[in-house]
Design a protein around this motif. Structure first.
Motif, short mmCIF file in Angstrom:
data_model
loop_
_atom_site.label_atom_id
_atom_site.label_comp_id
_atom_site.label_asym_id
_atom_site.label_seq_id
_atom_site.Cartn_x
_atom_site.Cartn_y
_atom_site.Cartn_z
N GLU A 45 0.93 -1.69 -0.30
CA GLU A 45 0.28 0.51 -0.19
C GLU A 45 0.40 1.33 0.09
OE1 GLU A 45 -0.23 -2.42 1.89
OE2 GLU A 45 -2.53 -3.39 1.06
N THR A 46 2.40 1.35 0.80
CA THR A 46 3.14 2.09 0.44
C THR A 46 3.05 2.91 -0.65
OG1 THR A 46 3.00 2.18 2.99
CG2 THR A 46 4.97 3.28 1.72
N LEU A 47 4.31 1.72 -0.90
CA LEU A 47 4.82 1.72 -2.34
C LEU A 47 3.88 1.98 -3.19
CD1 LEU A 47 6.65 0.61 -4.12
CD2 LEU A 47 5.38 -1.53 -4.92
N GLU A 48 2.55 1.64 -3.21
CA GLU A 48 2.03 1.87 -4.21
C GLU A 48 0.97 3.97 -4.16
OE1 GLU A 48 -0.11 2.07 -7.61
OE2 GLU A 48 0.92 -1.10 -7.13
N PHE A 62 8.61 -0.61 -10.71
CA PHE A 62 8.90 -0.39 -9.23
C PHE A 62 8.27 -1.52 -8.59
CE2 PHE A 62 10.66 3.50 -9.78
CZ PHE A 62 11.94 3.15 -8.59
N ARG A 63 6.53 -1.57 -9.63
CA ARG A 63 6.06 -2.74 -8.53
C ARG A 63 6.99 -4.39 -8.34
NH1 ARG A 63 0.81 -0.52 -11.94
NH2 ARG A 63 -0.48 1.09 -10.33
N LEU A 68 10.12 -8.62 -6.10
CA LEU A 68 10.68 -9.55 -5.87
C LEU A 68 11.95 -9.58 -4.39
CD1 LEU A 68 11.42 -9.51 -9.58
CD2 LEU A 68 10.40 -11.08 -8.60
N TRP A 69 12.35 -8.25 -4.31
CA TRP A 69 12.71 -7.75 -3.31
C TRP A 69 12.10 -8.32 -1.76
CZ3 TRP A 69 11.66 -3.23 0.31
CH2 TRP A 69 12.95 -3.26 1.01
N LYS A 70 11.10 -8.30 -2.22
CA LYS A 70 9.84 -8.91 -0.56
C LYS A 70 10.38 -10.11 -0.41
CE LYS A 70 9.12 -5.26 1.68
NZ LYS A 70 10.29 -5.42 2.72
N CYS A 71 10.12 -11.19 -1.62
CA CYS A 71 10.16 -12.66 -2.49
C CYS A 71 11.75 -13.33 -1.55
CB CYS A 71 9.82 -12.97 -3.68
SG CYS A 71 8.05 -12.89 -4.16
N ALA A 72 12.37 -11.84 -1.94
CA ALA A 72 13.88 -12.54 -1.82
C ALA A 72 13.99 -13.00 -0.37
CB ALA A 72 14.83 -11.65 -2.31
N GLN A 73 13.51 -11.60 0.38
CA GLN A 73 13.34 -11.69 2.25
C GLN A 73 12.87 -12.95 2.59
OE1 GLN A 73 12.11 -8.26 3.13
NE2 GLN A 73 13.84 -6.52 2.80
N CYS A 74 12.01 -13.49 2.11
CA CYS A 74 11.27 -14.57 2.21
C CYS A 74 12.13 -16.00 2.16
CB CYS A 74 10.13 -14.79 1.83
SG CYS A 74 8.74 -13.01 2.34
N ASP A 75 12.72 -15.91 0.98
CA ASP A 75 13.59 -16.93 0.98
C ASP A 75 14.37 -16.66 0.89
OD1 ASP A 75 12.00 -18.00 -1.93
OD2 ASP A 75 13.85 -17.03 -2.43
N GLU A 76 15.08 -15.28 2.26
CA GLU A 76 16.25 -15.82 2.81
C GLU A 76 15.35 -16.67 4.83
OE1 GLU A 76 19.61 -12.71 5.46
OE2 GLU A 76 18.70 -11.69 3.09
N TYR A 77 14.86 -16.28 5.17
CA TYR A 77 14.07 -16.51 6.06
C TYR A 77 13.82 -17.50 6.25
CZ TYR A 77 10.65 -16.16 10.24
OH TYR A 77 10.16 -17.62 11.00
N LEU A 78 13.14 -18.25 5.32
CA LEU A 78 13.05 -20.09 5.08
C LEU A 78 14.42 -20.58 5.42
CD1 LEU A 78 10.61 -19.86 2.77
CD2 LEU A 78 10.39 -20.45 4.74
N PHE A 79 15.46 -19.78 4.05
CA PHE A 79 16.83 -20.78 5.08
C PHE A 79 16.95 -21.01 6.30
CE2 PHE A 79 17.46 -20.19 -0.06
CZ PHE A 79 18.44 -22.19 -0.03
#
Length: 222
Positions: A45-48, A62-63, A68-79
């Protein structure tokens, strides 16, 4: 990232997956990136709100980049839920994201990606040996502000059902959780990593067949 933060973010990304643009519009570059401080934006929402005044092309850029940046954060968290995986304690350091087995030789930058269109026609060959694809990634990488050459662990997503499923595969968190746990349990300095640009790389393929079934393949691990 806390467990509660991951739960909210991962759910949000799963819901947003079908709305995300499939193409960048243009290559990552400093001029476009300077329009919005994307790395300070925690929610969609803030991005928009931040991109309201931009062109439609820049909005989609930017969307996609934020997603993809947030997906990368989630991937890192799962690892990092695996006991032998630790994140880089310095979040400003671009040399690596994850370290396996407390071994500095097993430090990798984590890169979510897709199989480039130049390699799609020979996908079986690429999945069995992604060496040329990895070389392509290093040679064609962007020259933006976060550009760097380092060891990389590529998470390559590909759907044979529909190429538009890319974002759904990137946010297939339960499936990826198990895949990453398996990889973490088997990774070793003795693995057959790909050598390129004086660094080492590996590839985890997240695949969807024409029936919608998910599978995975590790390059350096049987």
């Amino acid at each position: 990232m806390t467990a509660a933060q991951f739960e909210k973010l991962s759910n949000d990304l799963s819901l947003l997956a079908s709305k995300m643009p499939l193409h960048w519009g243009f290559i990552q570059n400093n001029a476009t990136d300077s329009q919005v401080n994307m790395f300070q934006i925690a929610d969609y929402e803030t991005l928009e709100r931040q991109i309201t005044a931009l062109t439609d092309e820049s909005k989609n850029y930017f969307r996609r980049r934020w997603f993809l940046w947030k997906c990368a954060q989630c991937d890192e968290y799962l690892f990092c839920q695996n006991s032998n995986v630790t994140p880089n304690p310095n979040h400003k350091d671009q040399s690596y994201d994850l370290e396996f087995n407390s071994n500095s030789s097993l430090r990798f930058d984590l890169k979510g990606t897709v199989i480039p269109k130049d390699f799609i026609e020979s996908i079986d060959k690429v999945v069995n040996d992604p060496t040329e694809m990895v070389r392509f990634f290093y040679e064609k990488q962007s020259t933006g502000v976060r550009s760097n050459i380092q060891n990389r662990l590529f998470i390559a997503h590909h759907s044979m059902l529909d190429k538009k499923r890319e974002m759904h595969l990137r946010s297939a968190w339960e499936f990826k959780k198990n895949v990453f746990a398996e990889y973490a349990s088997k990774v070793s300095i003795h693995n057959n990593f790909i050598s390129c640009q004086k660094v080492i790389s590996d590839v985890i393929f997240i695949l969807e067949d024409r029936s919608g079934n998910l599978s995975h393949k590790f390059y350096s691990i049987d």
